[in-house]
Design an enzyme around this catalytic site. Structure first.
Site, PDB file in Angstrom:
ATOM      1  N   ARG A 238       0.856  -1.185   0.000  1.00 54.84           N
ATOM      2  CA  ARG A 238       0.000   0.000   0.000  1.00 54.84           C
ATOM      3  C   ARG A 238       0.896   1.241   0.000  1.00 54.84           C
ATOM      4  NH1 ARG A 238      -3.353  -3.063  -1.206  1.00 54.84           N
ATOM      5  NH2 ARG A 238      -5.446  -3.407  -0.340  1.00 54.84           N
ATOM      6  N   GLU A 267      -4.585   7.050  -5.094  1.00 49.75           N
ATOM      7  CA  GLU A 267      -4.736   6.357  -6.380  1.00 49.75           C
ATOM      8  C   GLU A 267      -6.061   6.738  -7.025  1.00 49.75           C
ATOM      9  OE1 GLU A 267      -4.192   2.191  -5.548  1.00 49.75           O
ATOM     10  OE2 GLU A 267      -2.124   2.486  -4.907  1.00 49.75           O
ATOM     11  N   HIS A 286      -1.389  -0.346  -9.651  1.00 45.64           N
ATOM     12  CA  HIS A 286      -1.929  -1.258  -8.632  1.00 45.64           C
ATOM     13  C   HIS A 286      -2.450  -2.554  -9.282  1.00 45.64           C
ATOM     14  CE1 HIS A 286      -3.805  -1.298  -4.353  1.00 45.64           C
ATOM     15  NE2 HIS A 286      -3.522  -2.531  -4.751  1.00 45.64           N
TER      16      HIS A 286
HETATM   17  C1  GLV Z   1      -4.861  -5.517  -3.542  1.00 37.79           C
HETATM   18  O1  GLV Z   1      -4.096  -4.639  -3.328  1.00 37.79           O
HETATM   19  C2  GLV Z   1      -5.415  -6.330  -2.508  1.00 37.79           C
HETATM   20  O2  GLV Z   1      -5.302  -5.987  -1.322  1.00 37.79           O
HETATM   21  O3  GLV Z   1      -6.007  -7.370  -2.841  1.00 37.79           O
END
Ligand code: GLV
Length: 320
Positions: A238, A267, A286
Protein backbone atom coordinates in the site's frame (compact mmCIF):
# COMPACT_ATOMS: atom_id res chain seq x y z
CA UNK A 1 -37.47 -12.94 0.48
CA UNK A 2 -33.87 -12.89 -0.73
CA UNK A 3 -31.38 -10.76 1.18
CA UNK A 4 -30.58 -7.42 -0.47
CA UNK A 5 -27.04 -6.63 -1.55
CA UNK A 6 -25.27 -3.78 -3.28
CA UNK A 7 -22.20 -4.26 -5.51
CA UNK A 8 -20.01 -1.19 -5.91
CA UNK A 9 -18.63 -1.98 -9.39
CA UNK A 10 -19.67 -3.83 -12.52
CA UNK A 11 -18.52 -7.43 -12.05
CA UNK A 12 -18.06 -10.26 -14.57
CA UNK A 13 -21.40 -11.83 -15.48
CA UNK A 14 -20.71 -15.25 -13.95
CA UNK A 15 -20.17 -13.65 -10.53
CA UNK A 16 -23.30 -11.52 -10.79
CA UNK A 17 -25.30 -14.59 -11.87
CA UNK A 18 -24.10 -16.52 -8.84
CA UNK A 19 -25.02 -13.64 -6.54
CA UNK A 20 -28.45 -13.29 -8.17
CA UNK A 21 -29.23 -16.93 -7.36
CA UNK A 22 -28.95 -16.10 -3.67
CA UNK A 23 -29.61 -12.39 -3.33
CA UNK A 24 -31.65 -9.47 -4.54
CA UNK A 25 -28.81 -7.67 -6.36
CA UNK A 26 -28.27 -4.02 -7.19
CA UNK A 27 -25.00 -3.01 -8.82
CA UNK A 28 -23.15 0.16 -9.84
CA UNK A 29 -23.01 -0.55 -13.58
CA UNK A 30 -19.74 1.17 -14.46
CA UNK A 31 -16.48 -0.68 -14.78
CA UNK A 32 -13.96 2.15 -14.76
CA UNK A 33 -15.62 4.64 -12.45
CA UNK A 34 -16.00 4.06 -8.71
CA UNK A 35 -19.45 4.55 -7.28
CA UNK A 36 -19.90 8.15 -6.08
CA UNK A 37 -20.03 8.49 -2.33
CA UNK A 38 -23.55 9.98 -2.25
CA UNK A 39 -24.93 7.02 -4.21
CA UNK A 40 -23.17 4.55 -1.95
CA UNK A 41 -24.56 6.35 1.10
CA UNK A 42 -28.04 6.03 -0.35
CA UNK A 43 -27.68 2.40 -1.46
CA UNK A 44 -26.16 1.10 1.78
CA UNK A 45 -29.20 2.24 3.78
CA UNK A 46 -31.31 -0.87 3.42
CA UNK A 47 -29.03 -3.64 2.19
CA UNK A 48 -28.00 -6.74 4.13
CA UNK A 49 -24.69 -7.08 2.36
CA UNK A 50 -22.16 -4.86 0.61
CA UNK A 51 -19.73 -6.15 -2.03
CA UNK A 52 -16.98 -3.54 -2.37
CA UNK A 53 -13.51 -2.89 -3.72
CA UNK A 54 -10.46 -1.23 -2.18
CA UNK A 55 -11.49 2.00 -3.92
CA UNK A 56 -14.37 2.49 -1.46
CA UNK A 57 -13.82 4.07 1.89
CA UNK A 58 -16.05 2.14 4.27
CA UNK A 59 -15.77 4.44 7.24
CA UNK A 60 -17.90 5.12 10.30
CA UNK A 61 -20.09 7.75 8.65
CA UNK A 62 -20.94 5.37 5.80
CA UNK A 63 -21.60 2.45 8.14
CA UNK A 64 -23.86 4.73 10.19
CA UNK A 65 -26.17 5.00 7.17
CA UNK A 66 -26.65 1.23 7.09
CA UNK A 67 -29.55 -0.08 9.08
CA UNK A 68 -29.51 -3.82 8.30
CA UNK A 69 -25.95 -4.44 7.11
CA UNK A 70 -24.63 -7.86 8.15
CA UNK A 71 -21.50 -8.09 6.04
CA UNK A 72 -19.00 -6.07 4.03
CA UNK A 73 -17.20 -8.31 1.54
CA UNK A 74 -14.05 -6.66 0.19
CA UNK A 75 -12.69 -7.97 -3.10
CA UNK A 76 -9.06 -7.59 -1.97
CA UNK A 77 -6.75 -9.15 0.54
CA UNK A 78 -6.01 -5.75 2.13
CA UNK A 79 -8.85 -4.16 4.06
CA UNK A 80 -7.37 -0.88 5.26
CA UNK A 81 -10.24 0.86 3.42
CA UNK A 82 -12.69 -0.43 6.03
CA UNK A 83 -13.15 0.77 9.62
CA UNK A 84 -12.86 -2.71 11.09
CA UNK A 85 -13.15 -1.56 14.68
CA UNK A 86 -16.43 0.23 14.09
CA UNK A 87 -17.81 -2.56 11.89
CA UNK A 88 -17.03 -5.02 14.70
CA UNK A 89 -18.73 -2.79 17.28
CA UNK A 90 -21.80 -2.77 15.07
CA UNK A 91 -21.64 -6.56 14.64
CA UNK A 92 -20.99 -6.24 10.90
CA UNK A 93 -18.81 -9.01 9.50
CA UNK A 94 -15.91 -8.01 7.25
CA UNK A 95 -14.27 -10.42 4.80
CA UNK A 96 -11.33 -10.32 2.38
CA UNK A 97 -9.90 -12.52 -0.39
CA UNK A 98 -6.64 -14.06 0.80
CA UNK A 99 -4.68 -16.97 -0.74
CA UNK A 100 -6.16 -16.89 -4.25
CA UNK A 101 -3.94 -13.91 -5.11
CA UNK A 102 -0.74 -14.94 -3.32
CA UNK A 103 1.22 -16.38 -6.24
CA UNK A 104 0.01 -13.80 -8.77
CA UNK A 105 1.04 -10.94 -6.49
CA UNK A 106 4.42 -12.53 -5.80
CA UNK A 107 4.93 -12.91 -9.57
CA UNK A 108 4.23 -9.21 -10.12
CA UNK A 109 6.48 -8.21 -7.22
CA UNK A 110 9.37 -10.18 -8.63
CA UNK A 111 8.68 -8.86 -12.13
CA UNK A 112 8.74 -5.29 -10.80
CA UNK A 113 11.97 -6.01 -8.95
CA UNK A 114 13.59 -7.27 -12.16
CA UNK A 115 12.14 -4.45 -14.25
CA UNK A 116 13.47 -1.81 -11.87
CA UNK A 117 16.89 -3.43 -11.41
CA UNK A 118 17.51 -3.73 -15.15
CA UNK A 119 15.74 -0.47 -16.07
CA UNK A 120 13.49 -2.25 -18.56
CA UNK A 121 10.87 0.46 -18.99
CA UNK A 122 13.45 3.21 -19.41
CA UNK A 123 15.61 1.30 -21.92
CA UNK A 124 12.62 0.05 -23.88
CA UNK A 125 11.72 3.72 -24.42
CA UNK A 126 15.25 4.34 -25.72
CA UNK A 127 14.59 1.83 -28.51
CA UNK A 128 11.13 3.20 -29.33
CA UNK A 129 12.35 6.80 -29.37
CA UNK A 130 15.15 6.04 -31.82
CA UNK A 131 17.78 6.99 -29.23
CA UNK A 132 19.65 3.65 -29.42
CA UNK A 133 22.92 4.59 -31.11
CA UNK A 134 25.30 1.71 -30.43
CA UNK A 135 26.36 -1.00 -27.99
CA UNK A 136 28.40 0.73 -25.38
CA UNK A 137 30.23 -0.72 -22.34
CA UNK A 138 28.34 1.01 -19.53
CA UNK A 139 25.19 2.17 -21.29
CA UNK A 140 21.84 1.08 -19.83
CA UNK A 141 23.49 -0.87 -17.03
CA UNK A 142 21.54 -1.83 -13.93
CA UNK A 143 21.87 -3.94 -10.80
CA UNK A 144 22.34 -7.70 -10.55
CA UNK A 145 19.54 -9.76 -9.12
CA UNK A 146 21.18 -13.19 -9.05
CA UNK A 147 23.01 -13.66 -5.74
CA UNK A 148 21.94 -10.28 -4.33
CA UNK A 149 20.47 -9.74 -0.86
CA UNK A 150 16.71 -9.41 -0.68
CA UNK A 151 15.04 -7.90 2.38
CA UNK A 152 11.37 -8.77 2.80
CA UNK A 153 9.40 -6.57 5.19
CA UNK A 154 6.37 -8.60 6.26
CA UNK A 155 6.69 -12.38 6.03
CA UNK A 156 3.10 -13.37 5.38
CA UNK A 157 1.82 -15.57 2.57
CA UNK A 158 2.94 -13.23 -0.22
CA UNK A 159 6.31 -12.63 1.46
CA UNK A 160 6.89 -16.39 1.53
CA UNK A 161 5.85 -16.79 -2.10
CA UNK A 162 8.30 -14.04 -3.02
CA UNK A 163 11.08 -15.76 -1.04
CA UNK A 164 10.46 -18.95 -3.07
CA UNK A 165 11.02 -17.04 -6.29
CA UNK A 166 14.14 -15.35 -4.89
CA UNK A 167 15.61 -18.73 -3.97
CA UNK A 168 15.67 -19.61 -7.66
CA UNK A 169 17.92 -16.59 -8.15
CA UNK A 170 20.21 -17.73 -5.33
CA UNK A 171 19.41 -14.61 -3.35
CA UNK A 172 20.41 -14.18 0.25
CA UNK A 173 17.02 -13.59 1.89
CA UNK A 174 16.52 -11.49 5.02
CA UNK A 175 13.18 -10.71 6.54
CA UNK A 176 11.65 -8.54 9.20
CA UNK A 177 8.26 -9.28 10.69
CA UNK A 178 6.38 -8.48 13.88
CA UNK A 179 6.91 -12.09 14.96
CA UNK A 180 9.60 -14.54 13.93
CA UNK A 181 8.55 -17.32 11.57
CA UNK A 182 10.78 -20.20 12.59
CA UNK A 183 8.98 -22.68 10.34
CA UNK A 184 9.46 -20.41 7.31
CA UNK A 185 13.11 -19.93 8.25
CA UNK A 186 13.64 -23.69 8.31
CA UNK A 187 11.64 -24.31 5.16
CA UNK A 188 13.06 -21.52 2.99
CA UNK A 189 16.40 -20.68 4.58
CA UNK A 190 15.40 -17.04 5.17
CA UNK A 191 17.07 -15.13 7.99
CA UNK A 192 15.28 -12.94 10.55
CA UNK A 193 16.96 -9.59 11.20
CA UNK A 194 15.90 -6.37 12.92
CA UNK A 195 14.45 -3.64 10.74
CA UNK A 196 17.60 -1.47 10.72
CA UNK A 197 19.84 -4.39 9.70
CA UNK A 198 17.44 -5.28 6.90
CA UNK A 199 17.58 -1.69 5.66
CA UNK A 200 21.36 -1.45 5.71
CA UNK A 201 22.19 -4.94 4.37
CA UNK A 202 19.66 -5.42 1.56
CA UNK A 203 20.16 -4.75 -2.13
CA UNK A 204 16.42 -5.04 -2.70
CA UNK A 205 13.75 -4.24 -0.15
CA UNK A 206 10.24 -5.49 -0.84
CA UNK A 207 7.33 -4.19 1.21
CA UNK A 208 4.89 -7.02 1.87
CA UNK A 209 3.22 -5.86 5.05
CA UNK A 210 -0.41 -4.82 5.59
CA UNK A 211 -1.20 -1.12 5.87
CA UNK A 212 -2.06 -0.27 9.47
CA UNK A 213 -1.48 2.59 11.94
CA UNK A 214 1.88 1.00 12.74
CA UNK A 215 3.06 0.69 9.14
CA UNK A 216 1.90 4.12 7.95
CA UNK A 217 5.03 6.00 6.79
CA UNK A 218 7.20 3.10 7.92
CA UNK A 219 9.65 4.20 5.22
CA UNK A 220 10.73 7.79 5.73
CA UNK A 221 13.94 9.81 5.48
CA UNK A 222 15.63 7.99 8.38
CA UNK A 223 14.98 4.61 6.75
CA UNK A 224 16.24 5.73 3.33
CA UNK A 225 19.41 7.15 4.90
CA UNK A 226 20.17 3.68 6.31
CA UNK A 227 19.86 1.98 2.91
CA UNK A 228 22.69 1.30 0.45
CA UNK A 229 23.11 3.87 -2.35
CA UNK A 230 22.58 0.94 -4.74
CA UNK A 231 19.43 -0.25 -2.98
CA UNK A 232 16.11 -0.68 -4.76
CA UNK A 233 12.76 -0.32 -2.99
CA UNK A 234 9.78 -2.29 -4.28
CA UNK A 235 6.28 -1.57 -2.99
CA UNK A 236 3.35 -3.74 -4.03
CA UNK A 237 1.53 -3.43 -0.68
CA UNK A 238 0.00 0.00 0.00
CA UNK A 239 1.28 3.46 -0.91
CA UNK A 240 0.86 4.95 2.56
CA UNK A 241 3.55 2.65 4.00
CA UNK A 242 6.10 4.85 2.21
CA UNK A 243 6.44 8.57 2.77
CA UNK A 244 6.46 9.62 -0.89
CA UNK A 245 8.10 13.00 -0.31
CA UNK A 246 10.95 11.33 1.62
CA UNK A 247 11.29 8.72 -1.13
CA UNK A 248 11.51 11.43 -3.77
CA UNK A 249 14.21 13.26 -1.80
CA UNK A 250 16.16 10.02 -1.26
CA UNK A 251 16.04 9.24 -4.98
CA UNK A 252 17.20 12.65 -6.13
CA UNK A 253 19.92 12.77 -3.45
CA UNK A 254 21.01 9.30 -4.67
CA UNK A 255 20.63 7.87 -1.19
CA UNK A 256 18.99 4.92 -2.89
CA UNK A 257 19.23 3.78 -6.50
CA UNK A 258 15.67 3.21 -7.70
CA UNK A 259 12.11 2.34 -6.75
CA UNK A 260 9.42 0.12 -8.25
CA UNK A 261 5.96 1.21 -7.15
CA UNK A 262 2.71 -0.60 -7.86
CA UNK A 263 0.87 1.45 -5.23
CA UNK A 264 0.60 5.11 -4.25
CA UNK A 265 -0.71 7.07 -1.31
CA UNK A 266 -3.49 8.49 -3.52
CA UNK A 267 -4.74 6.36 -6.38
CA UNK A 268 -4.94 6.88 -9.28
CA UNK A 269 -1.71 8.83 -8.86
CA UNK A 270 -1.67 12.36 -10.27
CA UNK A 271 0.39 12.47 -13.48
CA UNK A 272 2.17 15.54 -12.06
CA UNK A 273 3.38 13.56 -9.06
CA UNK A 274 7.14 14.25 -8.69
CA UNK A 275 7.96 10.53 -8.45
CA UNK A 276 6.60 10.01 -11.97
CA UNK A 277 9.16 12.47 -13.32
CA UNK A 278 12.10 10.30 -12.26
CA UNK A 279 13.61 7.84 -14.74
CA UNK A 280 14.64 5.51 -11.92
CA UNK A 281 11.06 5.02 -10.76
CA UNK A 282 8.98 2.28 -12.35
CA UNK A 283 5.30 2.96 -11.72
CA UNK A 284 2.38 0.58 -12.16
CA UNK A 285 -1.39 1.06 -11.64
CA UNK A 286 -1.93 -1.26 -8.63
CA UNK A 287 -1.88 -4.51 -10.62
CA UNK A 288 -0.38 -6.98 -8.13
CA UNK A 289 -3.24 -9.45 -8.40
CA UNK A 290 -4.21 -8.59 -11.97
CA UNK A 291 -4.21 -11.90 -13.81
CA UNK A 292 -7.52 -12.91 -15.40
CA UNK A 293 -7.68 -16.17 -13.44
CA UNK A 294 -6.85 -14.57 -10.09
CA UNK A 295 -9.25 -11.66 -10.46
CA UNK A 296 -12.07 -14.10 -11.27
CA UNK A 297 -11.12 -16.22 -8.26
CA UNK A 298 -11.06 -13.14 -6.03
CA UNK A 299 -14.47 -12.13 -7.37
CA UNK A 300 -15.94 -15.57 -6.68
CA UNK A 301 -14.41 -15.75 -3.21
CA UNK A 302 -15.80 -12.32 -2.32
CA UNK A 303 -19.21 -13.48 -3.59
CA UNK A 304 -19.04 -16.67 -1.52
CA UNK A 305 -18.12 -14.67 1.58
CA UNK A 306 -21.04 -12.32 0.94
CA UNK A 307 -23.61 -15.07 0.45
CA UNK A 308 -22.48 -16.86 3.60
CA UNK A 309 -22.56 -13.60 5.56
CA UNK A 310 -26.04 -12.48 4.49
CA UNK A 311 -27.33 -15.98 5.21
CA UNK A 312 -26.15 -15.70 8.82
CA UNK A 313 -23.38 -18.28 8.46
CA UNK A 314 -19.68 -17.74 9.18
CA UNK A 315 -18.01 -16.68 5.92
CA UNK A 316 -14.73 -18.45 5.11
CA UNK A 317 -12.62 -15.30 5.22
CA UNK A 318 -14.00 -13.26 8.08
CA UNK A 319 -11.32 -10.88 9.44
CA UNK A 320 -13.15 -9.45 12.47
C1 GLV B 1 -4.86 -5.52 -3.54
O1 GLV B 1 -4.10 -4.64 -3.33
C2 GLV B 1 -5.42 -6.33 -2.51
O2 GLV B 1 -5.30 -5.99 -1.32
O3 GLV B 1 -6.01 -7.37 -2.84
Amino acid sequence: MKPKIYITRKLPEEIVNYLQEHCDVKMWEKEDVPVPRNILEREIKDVDGLYCLLTENIDKSLLDQAKHLKIVSNMAVGYNNIDIKYASERGIKVTNTPEVLTETTADLTFALLMTTARRLVEVSEVVRNGEWKTWSPMAYTGQDIYGATLGIVGMGRIGEALAKRAKGFDMNILYYNRSRKIETENKLGVKYVDFESLLSESDFICIMTPYTHETRNLFGSREFSLMKPTAILINTARGGIVNEEALYQALIAKEIWAAGLDVFENEPVDTNHPLLKLSNVVSLPHVGSASIKTRIEMGILAATNLVEGVSGRVPPNQVN
